[in-house]
Motif scaffolding. Structure first.
Motif, PDB file in Angstrom:
ATOM      1  N   ASN A   1     108.927  33.421   0.603  1.00  0.00           N
ATOM      2  CA  ASN A   1     107.599  32.961   1.016  1.00  0.00           C
ATOM      3  C   ASN A   1     106.553  33.180  -0.064  1.00  0.00           C
ATOM      4  O   ASN A   1     105.357  33.011   0.159  1.00  0.00           O
ATOM      5  CB  ASN A   1     107.203  33.657   2.309  1.00  0.00           C
ATOM      6  CG  ASN A   1     108.056  33.172   3.473  1.00  0.00           C
ATOM      7  OD1 ASN A   1     108.168  31.972   3.685  1.00  0.00           O
ATOM      8  ND2 ASN A   1     108.699  34.081   4.174  1.00  0.00           N
TER       9      ASN A   1
ATOM     10  N   THR B   1     115.516  44.349   4.600  1.00  0.00           N
ATOM     11  CA  THR B   1     114.761  44.468   5.852  1.00  0.00           C
ATOM     12  C   THR B   1     113.681  45.542   5.725  1.00  0.00           C
ATOM     13  O   THR B   1     112.526  45.325   6.097  1.00  0.00           O
ATOM     14  CB  THR B   1     115.713  44.822   7.015  1.00  0.00           C
ATOM     15  OG1 THR B   1     116.733  43.841   7.077  1.00  0.00           O
ATOM     16  CG2 THR B   1     114.979  44.886   8.333  1.00  0.00           C
TER      17      THR B   1
ATOM     18  N   GLN C   1     110.103  37.791   1.008  1.00  0.00           N
ATOM     19  CA  GLN C   1     110.160  37.271   2.379  1.00  0.00           C
ATOM     20  C   GLN C   1     108.842  37.538   3.109  1.00  0.00           C
ATOM     21  O   GLN C   1     108.305  36.670   3.789  1.00  0.00           O
ATOM     22  CB  GLN C   1     111.325  37.947   3.117  1.00  0.00           C
ATOM     23  CG  GLN C   1     111.280  37.898   4.645  1.00  0.00           C
ATOM     24  CD  GLN C   1     111.498  36.506   5.194  1.00  0.00           C
ATOM     25  OE1 GLN C   1     112.349  35.775   4.735  1.00  0.00           O
ATOM     26  NE2 GLN C   1     110.693  36.125   6.192  1.00  0.00           N
ATOM     27  N   SER C   2     108.331  38.759   2.968  1.00  0.00           N
ATOM     28  CA  SER C   2     107.159  39.140   3.770  1.00  0.00           C
ATOM     29  C   SER C   2     105.857  38.986   2.985  1.00  0.00           C
ATOM     30  O   SER C   2     104.824  39.454   3.411  1.00  0.00           O
ATOM     31  CB  SER C   2     107.314  40.564   4.291  1.00  0.00           C
ATOM     32  OG  SER C   2     107.295  41.482   3.221  1.00  0.00           O
TER      33      SER C   2
ATOM     34  N   PRO D   1     114.171  48.267  12.656  1.00  0.00           N
ATOM     35  CA  PRO D   1     112.993  47.502  13.113  1.00  0.00           C
ATOM     36  C   PRO D   1     112.535  47.882  14.515  1.00  0.00           C
ATOM     37  O   PRO D   1     111.341  47.830  14.821  1.00  0.00           O
ATOM     38  CB  PRO D   1     113.456  46.040  13.059  1.00  0.00           C
ATOM     39  CG  PRO D   1     114.927  46.063  12.857  1.00  0.00           C
ATOM     40  CD  PRO D   1     115.288  47.387  12.284  1.00  0.00           C
ATOM     41  N   MET D   2     113.466  48.289  15.358  1.00  0.00           N
ATOM     42  CA  MET D   2     113.087  48.684  16.729  1.00  0.00           C
ATOM     43  C   MET D   2     112.155  49.902  16.679  1.00  0.00           C
ATOM     44  O   MET D   2     111.129  49.936  17.372  1.00  0.00           O
ATOM     45  CB  MET D   2     114.368  49.017  17.482  1.00  0.00           C
ATOM     46  CG  MET D   2     114.192  49.067  18.970  1.00  0.00           C
ATOM     47  SD  MET D   2     115.821  49.231  19.718  1.00  0.00           S
ATOM     48  CE  MET D   2     115.314  49.497  21.405  1.00  0.00           C
TER      49      MET D   2
ATOM     50  N   GLY E   1     108.760  48.855  15.219  1.00  0.00           N
ATOM     51  CA  GLY E   1     107.954  48.129  16.209  1.00  0.00           C
ATOM     52  C   GLY E   1     107.329  49.068  17.220  1.00  0.00           C
ATOM     53  O   GLY E   1     106.219  48.843  17.700  1.00  0.00           O
TER      54      GLY E   1
ATOM     55  N   ARG F   1     102.729  40.083   7.827  1.00  0.00           N
ATOM     56  CA  ARG F   1     104.005  39.888   7.153  1.00  0.00           C
ATOM     57  C   ARG F   1     104.835  38.797   7.834  1.00  0.00           C
ATOM     58  O   ARG F   1     104.872  38.725   9.058  1.00  0.00           O
ATOM     59  CB  ARG F   1     104.809  41.191   7.163  1.00  0.00           C
ATOM     60  CG  ARG F   1     104.174  42.257   6.315  1.00  0.00           C
ATOM     61  CD  ARG F   1     104.878  43.586   6.424  1.00  0.00           C
ATOM     62  NE  ARG F   1     104.150  44.525   5.593  1.00  0.00           N
ATOM     63  CZ  ARG F   1     104.350  44.655   4.287  1.00  0.00           C
ATOM     64  NH1 ARG F   1     105.293  43.973   3.693  1.00  0.00           N
ATOM     65  NH2 ARG F   1     103.621  45.496   3.596  1.00  0.00           N
ATOM     66  N   ILE F   2     105.510  38.007   7.023  1.00  0.00           N
ATOM     67  CA  ILE F   2     106.414  36.998   7.560  1.00  0.00           C
ATOM     68  C   ILE F   2     107.800  37.622   7.579  1.00  0.00           C
ATOM     69  O   ILE F   2     108.332  38.001   6.531  1.00  0.00           O
ATOM     70  CB  ILE F   2     106.418  35.741   6.675  1.00  0.00           C
ATOM     71  CG1 ILE F   2     104.981  35.234   6.499  1.00  0.00           C
ATOM     72  CG2 ILE F   2     107.305  34.661   7.267  1.00  0.00           C
ATOM     73  CD1 ILE F   2     104.875  34.175   5.424  1.00  0.00           C
ATOM     74  N   LEU F   3     108.374  37.745   8.756  1.00  0.00           N
ATOM     75  CA  LEU F   3     109.663  38.442   8.872  1.00  0.00           C
ATOM     76  C   LEU F   3     110.756  37.492   9.312  1.00  0.00           C
ATOM     77  O   LEU F   3     110.497  36.491   9.979  1.00  0.00           O
ATOM     78  CB  LEU F   3     109.537  39.585   9.871  1.00  0.00           C
ATOM     79  CG  LEU F   3     108.490  40.644   9.515  1.00  0.00           C
ATOM     80  CD1 LEU F   3     108.302  41.617  10.671  1.00  0.00           C
ATOM     81  CD2 LEU F   3     108.916  41.413   8.259  1.00  0.00           C
ATOM     82  N   ARG F   4     111.979  37.807   8.961  1.00  0.00           N
ATOM     83  CA  ARG F   4     113.110  37.033   9.448  1.00  0.00           C
ATOM     84  C   ARG F   4     113.292  37.317  10.936  1.00  0.00           C
ATOM     85  O   ARG F   4     112.911  38.381  11.437  1.00  0.00           O
ATOM     86  CB  ARG F   4     114.369  37.400   8.665  1.00  0.00           C
ATOM     87  CG  ARG F   4     114.399  36.837   7.236  1.00  0.00           C
ATOM     88  CD  ARG F   4     115.704  37.174   6.518  1.00  0.00           C
ATOM     89  NE  ARG F   4     115.981  38.587   6.650  1.00  0.00           N
ATOM     90  CZ  ARG F   4     116.942  39.115   7.396  1.00  0.00           C
ATOM     91  NH1 ARG F   4     117.779  38.350   8.068  1.00  0.00           N
ATOM     92  NH2 ARG F   4     117.104  40.414   7.475  1.00  0.00           N
TER      93      ARG F   4
ATOM     94  N   PRO G   1     115.260  40.911  12.238  1.00  0.00           N
ATOM     95  CA  PRO G   1     114.524  42.138  12.561  1.00  0.00           C
ATOM     96  C   PRO G   1     113.420  41.948  13.597  1.00  0.00           C
ATOM     97  O   PRO G   1     113.041  42.907  14.277  1.00  0.00           O
ATOM     98  CB  PRO G   1     113.927  42.576  11.219  1.00  0.00           C
ATOM     99  CG  PRO G   1     113.987  41.391  10.327  1.00  0.00           C
ATOM    100  CD  PRO G   1     115.106  40.531  10.823  1.00  0.00           C
TER     101      PRO G   1
ATOM    102  N   MET H   1     112.368  44.485  16.776  1.00  0.00           N
ATOM    103  CA  MET H   1     111.020  45.008  16.575  1.00  0.00           C
ATOM    104  C   MET H   1     110.158  44.753  17.812  1.00  0.00           C
ATOM    105  O   MET H   1     109.454  45.636  18.293  1.00  0.00           O
ATOM    106  CB  MET H   1     110.420  44.309  15.360  1.00  0.00           C
ATOM    107  CG  MET H   1     109.213  44.989  14.813  1.00  0.00           C
ATOM    108  SD  MET H   1     108.801  44.170  13.247  1.00  0.00           S
ATOM    109  CE  MET H   1     107.263  45.027  12.918  1.00  0.00           C
TER     110      MET H   1
END
Lengths: 236, 236
Positions: free
Chosen positions: A2, A96, A138-139, A229-230, A233, B220-223, B226, B230
């Protein structure tokens, strides 16, 4: 991708121009189907985000005139200590972790960390860096997390972790944690995530001894890839 | 594999015995290094969890005497609507979604969902089921989430989603959401996660029109891989 990430050394500071080849050229050409005159999002690794106007794009190279006006997104106030997982999992997790905006990663050895994993080429500095860059492009970030490796648990606990948790909330993810992982902590956190198979009792005691609180995620046993990621978040 | 899953049809109800072959036999033998007399965790697909005592284990089969005394873990009150991602991602996500305890999954088509993805063999019923079972055996559950496919957005919104969101909080994950995704909602949720590239404006309007609120996860742009855990970590 991106954002096209550019190394300091690739940039001609006087002209504000950069010549890209390989994967980044192909991305502009084949995925974005960009043309001369179009502008693309760019980022200077370790620096700012910006835009690049295409001066030339052919089968060999992509020439851009770039300017960097925007600060990269802020990092999460999260230091992650992760027991080295099996190499293919580690490889994917690096991207990630970088994409999530985790500020630093300490890769640790524990009793149940398979010794052979430390021989894997995925731990080579260049390999790690390549995976981190995939994550931040990516981010749309420019700053990869700082990654350090620390194989031996005893010196990790004695010499490294006290500094890593100083002034922060120190959490140890453990299936039978005292309580569920807190939500929206609004404080800097150091989070330790153990190996497949979990920590041994001695490790839990040692880590509690220096100030870690154990926190769980319920009764389900989850793979480490969704767990990271959990937890992110949940915490922020 | 944290639990050997057994199909109803494999179980001899009179004797309480079951004969397993293939992957489950190998797991007991080569990974767990189990012996006759040992007990293993088992689960009856769609039913209870329990224990199985090994009666025989050789290179051909694994005979167990099983009993099922324990309820499987409760599901999260989460219905997930997911724009069909690229097939290898979808394949991995199915296991993750099942392991997380999501109660049902609706796989949807949107404007930016690549049409060719719908031809993939990963959407065959048996393929989906196999990936879901991998997920629930990981998290020691017996009940796979209910998966349905709904390719056409208009009839999805008109005919399916109103029922799917009735009496629940309806959230639409969208990078520029009105506010960040809430924490610890303590309510049943229907969550719609869009395709790579996002929803088109028309879709956002249609979904808002029937009661979805858009929620973001920061800049952030994430896949999508994740993003699902999240959001789950955040919501519950």
């Amino acid at each position: 991708m991106n954002c096209l990430l550019i190394e300091d050394s690739e940039l001609d500071l006087d002209s504000g121009r950069v010549r890209l080849t390989g994967r980044r050229r192909r991305h502009a050409d084949e995925i974005l189907r960009a043309c001369v005159g179009d502008t693309l999002r760019v980022g200077l690794i370790g620096g700012r985000l910006g835009m690049g106007r295409i001066l030339e794009l052919d089968r060999e190279h992509l020439d851009l005139e770039v300017s960097f006006a925007e600060e990269p997104p802020t990092k999460l106030p999260l230091r992650l200590v992760l027991a080295l997982p099996r190499p293919p999992v580690f490889r994917r997790l690096l991207s990630t972790i970088a994409s999530l905006g985790i500020e630093s990663l300490l890769v640790a050895g524990t009793a149940r960390t398979e010794k052979s994993f430390w021989q894997s080429h995925v731990l080579e500095e260049e390999e790690i860096r390549a995976r981190l860059l995939l994550g931040i492009e990516q981010s749309r970030d420019t700053i990869p997390p700082v990654v350090t490796l620390h194989r031996y648990f005893e010196s990790l606990v004695a010499d490294v972790l006290p500094t890593w948790i100083d002034g922060r909330r120190a959490l140890l993810a453990h299936p039978s944690g005292d309580s569920l992982c807190p939500h929206d902590v609004n404080a800097p956190v150091t989070l330790f995530v153990g190996p497949e198979g979990g920590f041994v009792d001695y490790e839990i005691e040692r880590l509690r001894g220096i100030g870690f609180e154990t926190v769980g995620l319920g009764t389900r046993i989850l793979r480490v890839e969704p767990v990271i990621p959990m937890l992110v978040g949940r915490l922020f």
